[in-house]
Design an enzyme around this catalytic site. Structure first.
Site, PDB file in Angstrom:
ATOM      1  N   HIS A 134     -26.053   0.140 -29.397  1.00  0.00           N
ATOM      2  CA  HIS A 134     -25.516  -0.931 -29.989  1.00  0.00           C
ATOM      3  C   HIS A 134     -23.949  -1.503 -29.537  1.00  0.00           C
ATOM      4  O   HIS A 134     -23.731  -2.507 -29.653  1.00  0.00           O
ATOM      5  CB  HIS A 134     -25.024  -0.413 -31.452  1.00  0.00           C
ATOM      6  CG  HIS A 134     -24.130  -1.388 -32.475  1.00  0.00           C
ATOM      7  ND1 HIS A 134     -23.042  -1.013 -32.634  1.00  0.00           N
ATOM      8  CD2 HIS A 134     -24.495  -2.552 -33.124  1.00  0.00           C
ATOM      9  CE1 HIS A 134     -22.351  -1.989 -33.576  1.00  0.00           C
ATOM     10  NE2 HIS A 134     -23.492  -2.787 -33.570  1.00  0.00           N
ATOM     11  N   GLU A 157     -24.901  -3.719 -26.756  1.00  0.00           N
ATOM     12  CA  GLU A 157     -25.183  -5.189 -27.404  1.00  0.00           C
ATOM     13  C   GLU A 157     -24.120  -5.946 -27.361  1.00  0.00           C
ATOM     14  O   GLU A 157     -23.798  -7.260 -27.211  1.00  0.00           O
ATOM     15  CB  GLU A 157     -25.902  -4.973 -28.768  1.00  0.00           C
ATOM     16  CG  GLU A 157     -26.247  -6.095 -29.532  1.00  0.00           C
ATOM     17  CD  GLU A 157     -26.004  -6.022 -30.873  1.00  0.00           C
ATOM     18  OE1 GLU A 157     -25.442  -6.795 -31.601  1.00  0.00           O
ATOM     19  OE2 GLU A 157     -26.758  -5.117 -31.570  1.00  0.00           O
ATOM     20  N   HIS A 158     -22.845  -5.272 -27.892  1.00  0.00           N
ATOM     21  CA  HIS A 158     -21.691  -6.082 -27.939  1.00  0.00           C
ATOM     22  C   HIS A 158     -21.089  -6.511 -26.542  1.00  0.00           C
ATOM     23  O   HIS A 158     -20.605  -7.785 -26.444  1.00  0.00           O
ATOM     24  CB  HIS A 158     -20.380  -5.040 -28.651  1.00  0.00           C
ATOM     25  CG  HIS A 158     -20.575  -5.167 -30.366  1.00  0.00           C
ATOM     26  ND1 HIS A 158     -19.649  -5.514 -31.001  1.00  0.00           N
ATOM     27  CD2 HIS A 158     -21.607  -4.765 -30.882  1.00  0.00           C
ATOM     28  CE1 HIS A 158     -19.887  -5.377 -32.178  1.00  0.00           C
ATOM     29  NE2 HIS A 158     -21.214  -4.578 -32.280  1.00  0.00           N
ATOM     30  N   GLU A 167     -16.515  -1.668 -37.480  1.00  0.00           N
ATOM     31  CA  GLU A 167     -17.512  -1.949 -38.074  1.00  0.00           C
ATOM     32  C   GLU A 167     -18.295  -0.759 -38.660  1.00  0.00           C
ATOM     33  O   GLU A 167     -18.812  -0.951 -39.669  1.00  0.00           O
ATOM     34  CB  GLU A 167     -18.577  -2.637 -36.910  1.00  0.00           C
ATOM     35  CG  GLU A 167     -19.912  -2.951 -37.290  1.00  0.00           C
ATOM     36  CD  GLU A 167     -20.877  -3.656 -36.285  1.00  0.00           C
ATOM     37  OE1 GLU A 167     -22.108  -3.781 -36.512  1.00  0.00           O
ATOM     38  OE2 GLU A 167     -20.392  -3.716 -35.169  1.00  0.00           O
TER      39      GLU A 167
END
Length: 451
Positions: free
Chosen positions: A77, A80-81, A157
């Site tokens: 994840h 991905e950022h 997040e």
């Protein structure tokens, strides 16, 4: 099996040894996708839809949170950022701005089994987004200046999506109880302490190992044919040399609970109780098309809307709940689950709701399925799939998630036919295999007890 049109429910080349490098329709019909493979090992799927001059362009990587090295959770994840941080050609933050200036939209998402990036844009802008996506597949630039602040964004997040959401905390605890030591038992976003320790070199190593064309799938849906896409795919992606071996996933089987488990959370932000139960179930790929479709039909019959069995008994007749739903999750590579969710009526007892659900399930398992009930559920599922095929993004997602979790393109395309073939005996057999409370995890989210 993927339920088209439903974001939380989840085509093909068969195995690697059975793929061909030439386009070949996997099934009859105008919406059947075509597939081919580039010389560098990158698979390509074309879903033609000529109603408007637009396309959805997706690149899927066969790498997700369940593939992470222990102690380095959250990397899939996190990367991905970081994929939006730029290359020599594209400055940090300019990827999405370029897409928007050209009238398109873009985003990305990570699951346990895949990471994907997409752009929806006019057909004549397709070469632009293909060039940019190919560029960041090979030339991503990362420095501490870019990586460390983005790590803080991911940690925030995590706080917002998990720590500050009681329902997410309950689901997280239930997944850990259901899947045990399997990677599916942890949050996709990662373990907070491990995410806090991730650095630039961790991201670069992960990128170099997994972001290689032979570990990727290109999917383009919209106003384009295989003949039109192939030269573009070869131009922008076919020239990229593999820089790492294709990932071969070797995961240990999930060890399901040997006895019923219960997770109870109290939170001061909760006003009304929530009840959830999750049963062990096979993934769509492991179940096979017949059993997977039967599980989808079972979920629709039990809790697929206001005409479902649980809704009629708990909400309409007995009035012990205000909402009830069931679903089959088969879109994981190594395991699945079958879940039931209920909200007790205001002021009601969660124990009363659970007792009513258990009674209705016992009645369901002991009785014959009504023919009209079966046909209604199948019609609803097939209609949902038909409507979903009107949306490029939904169909592209269906094929991408299927191909990265063990299904074939044929499985996804023919899913409505598999549903049509489901019999009452199939549904009851699936129910009797899965609805076994001796191995289930039951979750309760309750208001905080006042001292």
């Amino acid at each position: 099996m993927f339920v088209a049109g439903c974001a939380n429910f989840p085509l093909g080349a068969a195995s690697d040894s059975g793929r061909t490098t030439e386009p070949a329709a996997v099934a009859e019909g105008p919406a059947a996708p075509e597939m081919f493979r580039l010389a560098n090992g990158m698979d390509v799927v074309v879903i033609s839809d000529h109603r408007a001059p637009v396309v959805t362009h997706m690149v899927w990587y066969r790498i997700g949170a369940a593939d992470e090295t222990p102690g380095k959770t959250g990397l899939a994840h996190f990367l991905e950022h970081l994929m939006f941080k730029g290359t020599d050609k594209i400055a940090p933050g300019q990827f999405s701005k370029t897409v928007a200036r050209n009238g398109g939209q873009d985003n990305a998402f990570t699951s346990a089994d895949f990471t994907a990036y997409y752009q929806a844009i006019a057909k004549d802008r397709l070469p632009l987004v293909m060039e940019m996506e190919a560029d960041r597949m090979t030339h991503l630039k990362l420095t501490d200046k870019d990586v460390l602040p983005e790590r803080d964004v991911v940690i925030e997040e995590l706080r917002m999506r998990i720590e500050n959401e009681p329902t997410a905390q309950l689901q997280s605890a239930m997944n850990a109880a259901l899947y045990g030591n399997s990677p599916y038992g942890r949050d996709i976003i990662g373990v907070k302490s491990e995410v806090e320790a991730l650095g630039t070199q961790d991201a670069l190593d992960f990128y170099a190992r997994y972001y290689t064309p032979n570990n990727a799938i290109l999917i383009v849906a919209g106003d384009i044919t295989s003949a039109e896409l192939k030269p573009l795919a070869e131009k922008y992606y076919g020239t990229i040399a593999p820089r790492a071996p294709t990932l071969v996933r070797k995961r240990p089987p999930v060890t399901w609970p040997s006895e019923p488990k219960r997770v109870t959370l109290h939170d001061e932000r909760v006003r009304e109780a929530t009840w959830i139960r999750s049963y062990p179930a096979p993934s769509s790929a492991a179940a096979g098309t017949r059993d997977s479709a039967a599980l989808d039909v079972l979920a629709q019959i039990l809790g697929g809307g206001s005409t479902s069995a649980l809704y009629r008994s708990l909400v309409v007749r007995d009035k012990v709940a205000t909402a009830v739903q069931s679903w089959y999750r088969g879109d994981l590579l190594g395991a699945g689950s079958f879940s039931i969710y209920a909200l007790p009526r205001v002021g009601g007892s969660i124990a009363t709701t659970e007792k009513a659900i258990d009674a209705e399930l016992a009645r369901f398992l002991a009785a014959e399925i009504d023919t009209d009930e079966l046909e209604r559920a199948k019609t609803q599922l097939i209609a949902s799939a038909t409507y979903a095929r009107d949306t490029q993004q939904t169909m592209a997602y269906a094929y991408g998630s299927g191909l990265t979790t063990g299904l074939t393109a044929r499985d996804v395309y023919l899913w409505p036919d598999y549903v049509r073939a489901v019999t009452a005996a199939d549904v009851l057999a699936a129910a009797r295999k899965v609805l076994d409370a001796r191995h289930a995890v039951t979750g309760e989210l309750l208001p905080k007890v006042k001292p």
